[in-house]
Design a protein around this motif. Structure first.
Motif, short mmCIF file in Angstrom:
data_model
loop_
_atom_site.label_atom_id
_atom_site.label_comp_id
_atom_site.label_asym_id
_atom_site.label_seq_id
_atom_site.Cartn_x
_atom_site.Cartn_y
_atom_site.Cartn_z
N PRO A 1 84.92 -26.72 65.61
CA PRO A 1 86.18 -26.00 65.55
C PRO A 1 86.81 -25.71 66.70
O PRO A 1 86.12 -25.33 67.74
CB PRO A 1 85.86 -24.93 64.42
N THR A 2 88.04 -25.55 67.01
CA THR A 2 88.59 -25.14 68.07
C THR A 2 88.34 -23.70 68.55
O THR A 2 88.14 -22.87 67.59
CB THR A 2 90.11 -25.21 68.01
N GLY A 3 87.75 -23.32 69.90
CA GLY A 3 87.87 -22.21 70.08
C GLY A 3 86.32 -21.73 69.84
O GLY A 3 86.00 -20.23 69.72
N CYS A 4 85.40 -22.41 69.66
CA CYS A 4 84.04 -22.02 69.02
C CYS A 4 82.84 -21.98 70.33
O CYS A 4 81.90 -21.72 69.97
CB CYS A 4 83.49 -22.86 68.10
N GLY A 5 83.41 -22.35 71.69
CA GLY A 5 82.63 -22.41 72.44
C GLY A 5 82.15 -23.67 73.27
O GLY A 5 81.29 -23.69 74.11
N LYS A 6 82.69 -24.91 72.69
CA LYS A 6 82.23 -26.26 73.30
C LYS A 6 82.39 -26.27 75.04
O LYS A 6 81.55 -26.52 75.45
CB LYS A 6 83.12 -27.10 72.60
N SER A 7 83.52 -25.96 75.21
CA SER A 7 83.84 -26.14 76.70
C SER A 7 83.07 -25.11 77.60
O SER A 7 82.51 -25.51 78.81
CB SER A 7 85.48 -25.82 76.98
N PHE B 1 78.85 -27.94 66.87
CA PHE B 1 78.97 -26.53 67.06
C PHE B 1 79.82 -25.89 65.99
O PHE B 1 80.40 -26.71 65.24
CB PHE B 1 79.87 -26.32 68.49
N ASP B 2 79.60 -24.62 65.77
CA ASP B 2 80.31 -23.99 64.73
C ASP B 2 80.43 -22.24 65.61
O ASP B 2 79.78 -22.12 66.49
CB ASP B 2 80.09 -24.10 63.40
N TYR B 3 81.50 -21.76 64.42
CA TYR B 3 81.43 -20.32 64.85
C TYR B 3 79.93 -19.46 64.61
O TYR B 3 79.33 -19.84 63.58
CB TYR B 3 82.23 -19.50 63.98
N VAL B 4 79.59 -18.72 65.50
CA VAL B 4 78.07 -18.34 65.48
C VAL B 4 78.01 -17.14 64.20
O VAL B 4 79.17 -16.52 63.77
CB VAL B 4 77.62 -17.65 66.78
#
Length: 269
Positions: A42-48, A175-178
């Motif tokens: 999801p957006t803003g979960c730390g991928k970049s 990836f997902d929110y931790v």
């Protein structure tokens, strides 16, 4: 291409990244094998941030491209330009990365048209080449080159998705929110606010994520939690900061806003 300053593409300072599993070992193995990598979440979960951290950790240059629906193949590979002396060829970011051995990161790749993304195919199999048809050149990728793409599966549709012929050229990482305690630690570390306030912001964020599919297309991202914490660190009250950063950007629906505002009031009572 010896005139390219590789150092300009390197990350000089360590980006803050908090591991949540064995993703670092997985990525290092993929890079050692020079396998293309797909990161999904999801957006803003730390991928970049994760890709930037890995580029720093490996000491490799990174070239990031923010994909969009107007991006053409020429935007990636390059084009001829007119100048005072006639025409000259200018490499695009993908070509530059292949030449110098950088990590090329195509962010939100599904935003690009499918006829644009197929240009990456020869770089993502045994060939590791990039044909420049307009120039009559075939670029053989540097041994350190790696291609990484990211996207948010929540926004997939029949019109915005990768072809199977593209997907099956990559290894994938989810990836997902931790977990809440780890997310609070990230928010506190990124902004310097106290752990208790960070935990309360995360609590509000989790309440909003429970509304995904029930009035919200997407939950509150870790990025927005950090934005709220940054406002708090600058003297904005926690309630106002949470509303500014975590509610107002994600919805204009009055009922959803009211629900989230009430959650903020309850958490920060």
């Amino acid at each position: 291409m010896s005139d390219i300053d590789i150092e300009q593409y390197k990350i000089s300072e360590e980006p803050f990244y908090q591991p949540s599993g064995n993703e670092i070992d997985q990525y290092e193995a993929a890079y050692a094998a020079r396998l293309p990598v797909m990161v999904k979440g999801p957006t803003g979960c730390g991928k970049s941030r994760f890709i930037e951290y890995m580029a720093w950790k490996l000491g490799k240059p990174i070239i990031t491209v923010a994909c969009n629906e107007d991006m053409t193949a020429a935007d990636l590979v390059g084009r001829y330009l007119l100048d005072a002396d006639g025409t000259r060829w200018l490499d695009g970011p993908l070509t530059t990365a292949a030449r110098i051995g950088a990590i090329c990161y195509l962010d939100e790749v599904v935003e690009a048209r499918q006829d644009t993304t197929v240009v990456i195919h020869p770089l993502t199999d045994h060939r590791r080449t990039l044909p420049l048809d307009k120039k009559g050149e075939v670029v053989r990728a540097h041994e350190d080159f790696q291609l990484v793409i990211s996207y948010n599966p929540g926004y997939q549709s029949l019109m915005k998705d990768l072809k199977q012929s593209t997907k099956q050229r990559f290894v994938g990482m989810d990836f997902d929110y931790v977990p809440a305690d780890l997310e609070a630690k990230i928010v506190a570390e990124e902004t310097g606010i106290d752990a208790g306030t960070a935990a309360k912001l995360v609590q509000v964020g989790e309440a909003a994520r429970n509304l995904k599919g029930h009035g919200l297309d997407e939950g509150i991202s870790t990025r927005l939690l950090v934005y709220a914490a940054s406002l708090i660190s600058k003297g904005i009250s926690a309630r106002d900061a949470a509303r500014m950063a975590m509610v107002r950007p994600i919805t204009d629906d009055f009922d959803i806003r009211d629900t989230l505002d009430n959650a903020i009031d309850a958490v920060f009572a």
